[in-house]
Scaffold this active site. Structure first.
Site, mmCIF file in Angstrom:
data_model
loop_
_atom_site.group_PDB
_atom_site.id
_atom_site.type_symbol
_atom_site.label_atom_id
_atom_site.label_comp_id
_atom_site.label_asym_id
_atom_site.label_seq_id
_atom_site.Cartn_x
_atom_site.Cartn_y
_atom_site.Cartn_z
ATOM 1 N N SER A 182 35.636 27.605 42.667
ATOM 2 C CA SER A 182 35.162 28.654 41.751
ATOM 3 C C SER A 182 36.219 29.638 41.257
ATOM 4 O O SER A 182 35.899 30.475 40.404
ATOM 5 C CB SER A 182 34.020 29.435 42.405
ATOM 6 O OG SER A 182 32.831 28.669 42.384
ATOM 7 N N LYS B 299 36.667 30.104 37.540
ATOM 8 C CA LYS B 299 35.900 31.042 36.717
ATOM 9 C C LYS B 299 36.741 32.211 36.211
ATOM 10 O O LYS B 299 36.324 32.919 35.285
ATOM 11 C CB LYS B 299 34.688 31.526 37.494
ATOM 12 C CG LYS B 299 33.676 30.410 37.724
ATOM 13 C CD LYS B 299 32.644 30.759 38.788
ATOM 14 C CE LYS B 299 31.710 29.565 39.009
ATOM 15 N NZ LYS B 299 30.942 29.649 40.243
ATOM 16 N N SER C 291 29.343 34.356 41.597
ATOM 17 C CA SER C 291 29.853 33.008 41.339
ATOM 18 C C SER C 291 28.768 32.111 40.748
ATOM 19 O O SER C 291 28.672 30.916 41.069
ATOM 20 C CB SER C 291 30.415 32.382 42.622
ATOM 21 O OG SER C 291 31.360 31.384 42.322
ATOM 22 N N LYS D 138 38.626 36.641 43.368
ATOM 23 C CA LYS D 138 37.566 35.643 43.207
ATOM 24 C C LYS D 138 37.655 34.636 44.336
ATOM 25 O O LYS D 138 38.738 34.146 44.668
ATOM 26 C CB LYS D 138 37.710 34.915 41.861
ATOM 27 C CG LYS D 138 36.608 33.902 41.596
ATOM 28 C CD LYS D 138 35.296 34.576 41.315
ATOM 29 C CE LYS D 138 34.125 33.583 41.282
ATOM 30 N NZ LYS D 138 33.712 33.173 42.646
#
Length: 375
Positions: A68, A71, A126, A246
């Site tokens: 993720s 992203k 997320s 993140k």
């Protein structure tokens, strides 16, 4: 590792400690470089955000599944191509291809959120369906579709200098044609962090989505990055200098983590990939501490008469990296905190550098108007 020429307001110069300036020709600089830290992650890097200077790396050009942290690129492109009050409508593909066992916040077909609300859901929770809806929205706005957005991801990555990256989706779900290196992810993340909107979103501990046309209750979002927020009650990884980041995880990618931190005028991004739990957090903390303890920033006046003499040095072994902004002529020097140059003024520092050169210290000089790279 190639060091690019950066047209930024600041750049970095990493200098060695006292003994290098005093010992004979046979001395190698790497004997006096700061002792490194041992990390468990398969790949890692720490980069200074404003200049791209690498302070630490471990197999940073290896390709890995990003999960993720993908992203970050999705959010960056959305910010660059959209206003935050644009309305995003969730399609069947966005909802039904990205829920189930994946990370999501249970949005419904035809639901409408603003772009800003979607990006908070993407970065904090997320939310895969939100990332997909964002990608569709941007792709359609550019006259195409979801695949238009994926093409844009790869185009933007190349513009940033990424050479070990190929995106095939917007959220990092497992895909054999979707990979990135820690070095490339640092380039992407550093670019994103320069954007004020991204910084605000990525550094938020929490955010509340309002009621929508399809959902009659508010939805509280909490940052999953445990150096920012005690997610699920775990406060053991909180780090007071961390300003955003993140998380990422899939079974094939293992843990991935991007983190930003600021202290004493230095802004760092750390990327770790393919890490077991909790190594992604412990490695990141060790790397941030290592860099903040061993490097500091010093502004050099634009009108200083010897600024051309300061830049352009490089050590054989560990590299001294320095790049000058060809437009503003402004840059920053970073010294080792135990270095011979630490505590001296600019003029005295230059004198000692030149003295080391005269004595045959083990380094090479590169012309000040050129980028510094490997010899």
């Amino acid at each position: 590792m190639k060091i690019k020429k950066y047209t930024r307001v600041t750049a970095f110069f990493l200098a060695v400690c006292t003994v290098l300036l005093m010992l004979p020709l046979s001395v190698r600089a790497d004997e006096y470089w700061p002792d490194g830290v041992k990390t468990q992650s398969k790949s890692a890097i720490v980069m200074e955000v404003n200049t791209g200077t690498v302070l630490y790396e471990k197999k940073s050009h290896e390709k890995h599944y990003p999960a993720s942290i993908t992203k970050i690129m999705t959010v960056l492109l959305a910010i660059e191509n959209c206003d935050m009050d644009e309305v995003v409508t969730f399609s069947a593909d966005a909802v039904f291809k990205n829920e189930g066992d994946t990370s999501h916040i249970a949005r419904n077909l035809g639901e409408k959120l603003t772009m800003e609300q979607c990006l908070y859901a993407v970065m904090l929770e997320s939310a895969n369906e939100c990332a997909y809806a964002v990608a569709e929205h941007v792709g359609q706005k550019l006259g195409g579709d979801y695949r238009t957005f994926i093409d844009l991801m790869n185009k933007r990555a190349k513009e940033l200098g990424c050479t070990d990256t190929h995106f095939n989706n917007c959220n990092g779900l497992p895909d054999e044609d979707h990979w990135v290196s820690a070095y490339d992810m640092a380039l992407i993340s550093a670019e994103a962090y320069k954007n004020e909107t991204f910084r605000m979103i990525a550094g938020s501990p929490s955010y509340t989505l309002p009621k929508t046309n399809k959902c009659k209750a508010e939805y509280p979002c909490h940052n999953h990055h445990k150096m920012i927020y005690p997610f699920r009650g775990d406060s053991s990884h909180l780090y007071k200098y961390c300003t955003g980041g993140k998380t990422g995880y899939t079974t094939v990618a293992n843990n991935t983590l991007v983190s930003f931190a600021e202290k004493d005028g230095i802004t760092l991004v750390c990327v770790v990939m393919d890490a077991a739990t909790p190594d992604h957090y412990t490695d990141t903390r060790k790397l941030f501490d290592y860099c903040f303890e061993n490097f500091q920033a010093l502004n050099i006046p634009a009108n200083h008469p010897a600024r051309d003499e300061i830049i352009g040095w490089e050590l054989m072994g560990p590299k001294i990296q320095a790049v000058r902004d060809s437009v503003s002529k402004d840059f920053v020097i970073v010294y080792r905190t135990c270095a011979n140059l630490y505590g001296y003024g600019i003029d005295e520092s230059i004198r000692r550098i030149n003295l080391a050169k005269e004595r045959g210290a083990d380094y090479a000089y590169v012309d000040g108007i050129k980028s510094v790279g490997e010899l």
